[in-house]
Design a protein around this motif. Structure first.
Motif, mmCIF file in Angstrom:
data_model
loop_
_atom_site.group_PDB
_atom_site.id
_atom_site.type_symbol
_atom_site.label_atom_id
_atom_site.label_comp_id
_atom_site.label_asym_id
_atom_site.label_seq_id
_atom_site.Cartn_x
_atom_site.Cartn_y
_atom_site.Cartn_z
ATOM 1 N N PHE A 165 0.373 4.152 -2.252
ATOM 2 C CA PHE A 165 -0.012 4.578 -0.902
ATOM 3 C C PHE A 165 -1.138 5.606 -0.883
ATOM 4 O O PHE A 165 -1.440 6.192 0.156
ATOM 5 C CB PHE A 165 1.203 5.186 -0.179
ATOM 6 C CG PHE A 165 2.372 4.247 -0.091
ATOM 7 C CD1 PHE A 165 2.393 3.245 0.857
ATOM 8 C CD2 PHE A 165 3.422 4.353 -0.984
ATOM 9 C CE1 PHE A 165 3.454 2.369 0.938
ATOM 10 C CE2 PHE A 165 4.489 3.467 -0.914
ATOM 11 C CZ PHE A 165 4.509 2.475 0.047
ATOM 12 N N GLU A 187 2.279 -6.566 2.454
ATOM 13 C CA GLU A 187 1.993 -5.128 2.520
ATOM 14 C C GLU A 187 0.596 -4.874 3.081
ATOM 15 O O GLU A 187 0.406 -4.011 3.943
ATOM 16 C CB GLU A 187 2.115 -4.528 1.120
ATOM 17 C CG GLU A 187 1.814 -3.035 1.070
ATOM 18 C CD GLU A 187 1.840 -2.505 -0.356
ATOM 19 O OE1 GLU A 187 1.384 -1.374 -0.560
ATOM 20 O OE2 GLU A 187 2.326 -3.232 -1.255
ATOM 21 N N THR A 188 -0.386 -5.635 2.609
ATOM 22 C CA THR A 188 -1.763 -5.447 3.094
ATOM 23 C C THR A 188 -1.876 -5.876 4.554
ATOM 24 O O THR A 188 -2.596 -5.249 5.334
ATOM 25 C CB THR A 188 -2.736 -6.247 2.222
ATOM 26 O OG1 THR A 188 -2.544 -5.890 0.847
ATOM 27 C CG2 THR A 188 -4.171 -5.953 2.608
ATOM 28 N N GLU A 203 -7.064 7.724 3.820
ATOM 29 C CA GLU A 203 -7.689 7.277 5.059
ATOM 30 C C GLU A 203 -7.089 7.992 6.267
ATOM 31 O O GLU A 203 -7.811 8.341 7.215
ATOM 32 C CB GLU A 203 -7.524 5.764 5.204
ATOM 33 C CG GLU A 203 -8.333 4.971 4.195
ATOM 34 C CD GLU A 203 -8.044 3.479 4.243
ATOM 35 O OE1 GLU A 203 -7.159 3.088 5.045
ATOM 36 O OE2 GLU A 203 -8.698 2.716 3.499
ATOM 37 N N ARG A 215 -0.809 -3.009 6.684
ATOM 38 C CA ARG A 215 -1.820 -1.948 6.756
ATOM 39 C C ARG A 215 -2.959 -2.338 7.697
ATOM 40 O O ARG A 215 -3.433 -1.538 8.497
ATOM 41 C CB ARG A 215 -2.351 -1.657 5.361
ATOM 42 C CG ARG A 215 -1.338 -1.007 4.437
ATOM 43 C CD ARG A 215 -1.807 -1.006 2.999
ATOM 44 N NE ARG A 215 -3.113 -0.382 2.866
ATOM 45 C CZ ARG A 215 -3.850 -0.477 1.777
ATOM 46 N NH1 ARG A 215 -3.417 -1.173 0.738
ATOM 47 N NH2 ARG A 215 -5.022 0.115 1.722
ATOM 48 N N ALA A 219 -1.841 -2.166 11.295
ATOM 49 C CA ALA A 219 -1.788 -0.779 11.764
ATOM 50 C C ALA A 219 -3.182 -0.294 12.162
ATOM 51 O O ALA A 219 -3.346 0.417 13.156
ATOM 52 C CB ALA A 219 -1.197 0.121 10.675
ATOM 53 N N ARG A 220 -4.193 -0.698 11.410
ATOM 54 C CA ARG A 220 -5.571 -0.321 11.763
ATOM 55 C C ARG A 220 -6.014 -1.052 13.035
ATOM 56 O O ARG A 220 -6.713 -0.475 13.874
ATOM 57 C CB ARG A 220 -6.510 -0.657 10.602
ATOM 58 C CG ARG A 220 -6.208 0.161 9.368
ATOM 59 C CD ARG A 220 -7.080 -0.253 8.200
ATOM 60 N NE ARG A 220 -6.714 0.497 7.008
ATOM 61 C CZ ARG A 220 -7.275 0.321 5.823
ATOM 62 N NH1 ARG A 220 -8.238 -0.554 5.686
ATOM 63 N NH2 ARG A 220 -6.891 1.032 4.783
ATOM 64 N N LEU A 266 -4.029 4.668 1.546
ATOM 65 C CA LEU A 266 -3.635 4.795 2.942
ATOM 66 C C LEU A 266 -3.551 6.257 3.353
ATOM 67 O O LEU A 266 -4.007 6.645 4.432
ATOM 68 C CB LEU A 266 -2.287 4.104 3.161
ATOM 69 C CG LEU A 266 -1.694 4.195 4.574
ATOM 70 C CD1 LEU A 266 -2.634 3.571 5.582
ATOM 71 C CD2 LEU A 266 -0.327 3.528 4.622
#
Length: 612
Positions: A410, A221-222, A416, A225, A228-229, A413
């Motif tokens: 979430f 999961e991390t 942000e 994320r 995606a960044r 996320l």
């Protein structure tokens, strides 16, 4: 999967709140193993006891972080992958940019800096040092402040630079003693700063992003994320360079492989979502005629919804309570028909009545974010959506629906993304002339990076000034050493002269303190030099009647013309009675002033033999 240990999770939360390190996204198996290793080293077996140990011993945080953050890196690590990057990837990347257009590189998880300096060497070889200094910025980030401090110095041992080819080591490193320092003129293009890939927003407009053997420490999961960044941070057609243990087979929507063997990927262009549509509901289905039993089906759909939901009629009476609301808040179908204001839910976890009134008055959905609900020992983060309900095309509301979204997993996320949207609007206003399209931006991080860059340049300038001063001091020190050497040679020459004289020679100052006592004086009176120098002449225990010598010395110090002399009976070191001729001559300084007296003492018979 086994349930997480509450004590271990409390320890992670303590690290996050007190030191800003968020390890909740790291793989639990590796994290638990490394924390346990550190706990065994300090002799603690329980997580609660170790948390108390951390609070009492602040220095333990550094030891724990060094155990968790294993910084393994090196120059040109996996040489084949670096060669592919140099020959296949970078030429196309540089060709796609204008001759003066800047080249922005990000080394994420740079550890002690070897990877960032490797990038600098490769690009300087391709562009030349002058163009490299003008165009290239390499942003090297890590969460480990100790590793960043080591990297900023840019100085490595001979073993650490062993992976650098000899010709490149000679061109890009200056050897000082047994260590090698990266060239200062190119060092200014490498900017080190702290960045937590789990929490902090990425650096934007990056052409090449190097993150080698870092993602493997995070859970799936991390990783998603962070990737995606990375996708956001890369410029159009930007390249992502990963380590040997990392693949992106499940992230084809973000990155396409350039070469799987060398773990290089190119950013996949993606249409940016409009503000507020990222979590929007899908478009409604085409309306069809209502089948039999549609009302029952609708009721069951509401009851089975994964969102906790409560529906009120126009008079504020509870009309529907679904199963998830029963589980989350403890209300049930028995509360149907009661006024909503009588329920605890109307004011806990937040005051809902005013939001319901607002939704009805303004005929729009009201969303309340960042709601914290304490359900026993568990903390649940909610987003509450209050929506007015009206008949098809009608203006008068029939009631209101209150839905509770569980956003515990979430929330960060979402925060942000909301912050990025706000910063994107500001960026479009401030940078209209640049005509750049950005999905999101992080102005605060960019400003911080620029401040760090300026501070770094000022520190480097100060360092250069200090080095210049050091060189001047070294030059002065060399001159002093040369003068000292000359003085030593003069002293040795004078010592040779004094040793060669047959007469005992004693030099006293104006206070009659002995300054020189030569070897012949030692032989004559049996008093060593270290016993005589620094002592008052008249206090010396020798076989010469010094009280009869004092008038001669005083006359010389008073400036009487010519040497003053006297012959006295004395006893030498062998206890033999001899006649000693004492001659006192003035010792004059640079201005001619008498600053002392030189006494020569010699056995009278020796003088007579010499005369004959």
């Amino acid at each position: 999967m086994s349930q997480p240990d509450p004590g271990f999770e409390a320890l992670l939360q303590h690290l996050k709140q007190t030191r800003g390190f968020d390890f909740t996204g790291y793989k639990r198996s590796s994290l638990v193993r490394r924390v346990a290793r550190r706990m065994s080293q300090v002799g603690v077996s329980e997580y609660g006891d170790y948390l108390d140990h951390l609070e009492l011993h602040a220095e333990e945080f550094t030891a724990l972080f060094n155990t968790i953050l294993i910084n393994v890196t090196g120059f040109f690590r996996d040489a084949d992958a670096w060669e592919f990057l140099r020959t296949e990837v970078l030429p196309d990347l540089l060709a796609s940019k204008g001759p003066t257009e800047p080249v922005r590189v990000w080394s994420a998880g740079c550890a002690s800096g070897e990877e960032a300096y490797t990038l600098a060497i490769v690009l300087a070889e391709m562009l030349g040092p002058a163009e490299f200094r003008d165009r290239v910025k390499i942003y090297a980030t890590d969460v480990d402040e100790e590793a960043l401090s080591y990297a900023r110095h840019g100085t490595y041992s001979e073993r650490e630079v062993g992976g650098v080819p000899d010709e490149l080591r000679e061109r890009y490193f200056e050897q000082v003693g047994g260590r090698f320092t990266f060239r200062k003129d190119l060092r200014r293009s490498v900017i080190f700063g702290r960045n937590d890939l789990v929490q902090d927003a990425p650096i934007s407009r990056i052409d090449l992003l190097v993150c080698r053997n870092t993602l493997m420490y995070f859970n799936a999961e991390t990783q998603a994320r962070i990737l995606a960044r990375f996708h956001f941070g890369l410029a159009e057609h930007g390249v992502l360079f990963l380590g040997k243990a990392e693949m992106l087979l499940s992230h084809g929507s973000l990155f396409l492989p350039v070469d799987l063997k060398r773990h290089t990927f190119r950013k996949t262009p993606r249409v940016a979502p409009q503000n507020g549509t990222l979590f929007a509901d899908p478009p409604p289905l085409v309306t069809r005629s209502s089948p039999e039993g549609i009302d029952l089906l609708r009721d069951e759909a509401v009851l089975a919804s994964p969102l906790a939901q409560v529906v009120l009629n126009g008079d504020g009476i509870v009309a529907v309570v679904n199963r998830q609301a029963e589980v989350l808040f403890g209300i049930s179908t028995r509360d149907v028909g009661r006024p909503f204001r009588d329920l605890e839910l109307s004011y806990r976890p937040l005051e809902l009545r005013r939001h319901i009134e607002k939704a009805l008055d303004e005929r729009r959905t009201v969303r309340v974010t960042d709601v914290t609900y304490h359900r026993g020992p568990e903390v649940v983060h909610l987003e509450v959506q209050v929506s007015p309900l009206a008949s098809g095309g009608g203006n008068e509301p029939l009631g209101v629906s209150v839905a509770f979204h569980d956003v515990t997993d979430f929330r960060r996320l979402q925060d942000e993304l909301e912050q990025a949207n706000r910063q994107l609007e500001t960026a479009y206003e401030e940078l209209q002339s640049t005509n750049e399209e950005l999905e999101t931006t992080n102005e605060e991080l960019r400003s911080t990076v620029e401040e760090l860059e300026t501070t770094n340049e000022e520190l480097q300038s100060t360092n250069e000034e200090l080095e210049t001063m050091n060189e001047e001091l070294q030059s002065t020190n060399d001159e002093l050493q040369d003068r000292t050497s000359e003085l030593d040679r003069s002293n040795e020459f004078l010592e040779t002269i004094l040793t060669s004289l047959r007469a005992g020679v004693v030099v006293v100052g104006t206070e009659l303190v002995v300054q020189v006592w030569n070897h012949q004086a030692e032989e004559l009176w049996g008093l060593r030099r270290d016993e005589a120098v620094g002592e008052h002449l008249l206090n010396l225990d020798i076989g010469l009647p010094l009280d009869l010598v004092r008038p001669v010395v005083r006359g010389t110090l008073a400036g009487e013309d010519g040497p003053q002399e006297v012959t006295l009976a004395a006893v030498n070191r062998r206890r033999r009675t001899i006649d000693v001729r004492v001659v006192a001559s003035p010792l004059r300084g640079d201005t001619g002033t008498v600053v002392g007296a030189i006494l020569t003492m010699e056995e009278a018979s020796s003088v007579e033999d010499l005369v004959r």
